[in-house]
Design a protein around this motif. Sequence first.
Motif, short mmCIF file in Angstrom:
data_model
loop_
_atom_site.label_atom_id
_atom_site.label_comp_id
_atom_site.label_asym_id
_atom_site.label_seq_id
_atom_site.Cartn_x
_atom_site.Cartn_y
_atom_site.Cartn_z
N GLY A 65 -3.01 -13.92 6.33
CA GLY A 65 -1.71 -14.52 6.61
C GLY A 65 -0.93 -14.96 5.39
O GLY A 65 0.13 -15.60 5.54
N ILE A 66 -1.42 -14.64 4.18
CA ILE A 66 -0.74 -15.04 2.94
C ILE A 66 -0.33 -13.79 2.17
O ILE A 66 -1.13 -12.85 2.03
N LEU A 67 0.89 -13.78 1.66
CA LEU A 67 1.35 -12.67 0.82
C LEU A 67 0.89 -12.91 -0.61
O LEU A 67 1.26 -13.91 -1.23
N HIS A 68 0.07 -12.01 -1.14
CA HIS A 68 -0.41 -12.12 -2.51
C HIS A 68 0.41 -11.17 -3.38
O HIS A 68 0.47 -9.96 -3.12
N ILE A 69 1.01 -11.71 -4.43
CA ILE A 69 1.96 -10.96 -5.25
C ILE A 69 1.41 -10.85 -6.67
O ILE A 69 1.06 -11.86 -7.28
N SER A 70 1.34 -9.62 -7.15
CA SER A 70 0.82 -9.39 -8.51
C SER A 70 1.72 -8.41 -9.24
O SER A 70 2.38 -7.56 -8.62
N TYR A 71 1.76 -8.53 -10.55
CA TYR A 71 2.58 -7.65 -11.38
C TYR A 71 1.95 -6.26 -11.42
O TYR A 71 0.74 -6.12 -11.56
N LYS A 72 2.79 -5.24 -11.27
CA LYS A 72 2.29 -3.86 -11.28
C LYS A 72 2.20 -3.39 -12.73
O LYS A 72 3.20 -3.29 -13.44
N GLN A 73 0.98 -3.12 -13.17
CA GLN A 73 0.74 -2.70 -14.56
C GLN A 73 1.23 -1.27 -14.80
O GLN A 73 1.15 -0.44 -13.92
N ILE A 92 11.56 -5.39 -1.82
CA ILE A 92 11.04 -5.93 -3.07
C ILE A 92 9.90 -5.05 -3.58
O ILE A 92 9.81 -4.75 -4.78
N THR A 93 9.05 -4.59 -2.66
CA THR A 93 7.93 -3.72 -3.05
C THR A 93 8.43 -2.40 -3.61
O THR A 93 7.86 -1.86 -4.58
N GLU A 94 9.50 -1.86 -3.03
CA GLU A 94 10.03 -0.56 -3.45
C GLU A 94 10.66 -0.58 -4.85
O GLU A 94 10.92 0.47 -5.42
N LEU A 95 10.86 -1.78 -5.38
CA LEU A 95 11.34 -1.86 -6.77
C LEU A 95 10.27 -1.37 -7.74
O LEU A 95 10.55 -1.10 -8.91
N ASN A 96 9.03 -1.29 -7.24
CA ASN A 96 7.90 -0.75 -8.01
C ASN A 96 7.56 -1.61 -9.23
O ASN A 96 7.08 -1.12 -10.24
N LEU A 97 7.80 -2.91 -9.10
CA LEU A 97 7.49 -3.84 -10.19
C LEU A 97 6.33 -4.77 -9.84
O LEU A 97 5.65 -5.29 -10.73
N VAL A 98 6.10 -4.98 -8.54
CA VAL A 98 5.02 -5.86 -8.10
C VAL A 98 4.29 -5.24 -6.92
O VAL A 98 4.83 -4.39 -6.21
N ASN A 99 3.06 -5.65 -6.74
CA ASN A 99 2.28 -5.33 -5.54
C ASN A 99 2.31 -6.54 -4.62
O ASN A 99 2.14 -7.68 -5.08
N ILE A 100 2.53 -6.30 -3.33
CA ILE A 100 2.51 -7.38 -2.34
C ILE A 100 1.54 -6.98 -1.24
O ILE A 100 1.75 -5.98 -0.55
N LYS A 101 0.47 -7.75 -1.12
CA LYS A 101 -0.54 -7.47 -0.11
C LYS A 101 -0.78 -8.72 0.73
O LYS A 101 -0.84 -9.83 0.20
N GLN A 102 -0.92 -8.51 2.03
CA GLN A 102 -1.14 -9.63 2.93
C GLN A 102 -2.62 -9.75 3.25
O GLN A 102 -3.26 -8.80 3.69
N ARG A 103 -3.16 -10.95 3.00
CA ARG A 103 -4.56 -11.24 3.32
C ARG A 103 -4.63 -12.62 3.96
O ARG A 103 -4.14 -13.60 3.40
#
Length: 217
Positions: A209-217, A196-207
């Motif tokens: 124990g939670i995956l935080h997902i944001s739109y890649k500008q 999903i990350t490699e689609l280069n549309l969103v950032n996924i970071k784990q903090r």
Amino acid sequence: KEEEYNTLVVPRGGEYMLELSDGTKVWLNSDSELRFPITFVGDRRSVEIEGEAYFDVAPDKEHPFIVKTSHTSIRVTGTSFNVRAYADEDTESTTLISGTVRINSGNEEFELVPNQHYTYNKNTGTNTVANVNTDLYTSWESGSFIFLNVPLENVMSYLSKWYGFQYSFEDEAAKQVRIGAYLNRYANMNPIIDMITELNLVNIKQREGILHISYKQ
């Protein structure tokens, strides 16, 4: 006789198949509950579901089989269909594989034929029926996830119930990113998140124990 009920609870990451007293087979998806009689009594066969289940109902025209969710009642005599009714999702749905089903929602009734998908939207109270490829909604039962132009919000809801992780969307744009994928349900979660990350549309970071997902500008 009075019916005595059992409640079967399947945790996140689990699945289970059982056969009811009439011969009906039920496959329960992860994070699901089924309430059912030990033995069916009376003129109908009735069960209650929260979560997702695939039903292969034993034919019996004299005793209709009824599946109750929070918002709908599904009536059949002998057929195969999938029900998804998680409390934390905005919709409930029924997908018909074979036979016929009648769905009651409020004061409305809908009759489905094979390859049709019924959806009830909890937020708007609206009902829709569409012709679909049923594999998109039943592939979990055979060990796969199939997504075809599905919002990432829905994809993460599916995956989190199986893999048991927590996630949070940082913005609305990230929720609406569309995903197409055929995934092995039993594969490790990390390569799927990497894909999903490699689609280069969103950032996924784990903090924490939670995956935080944001739109890649």
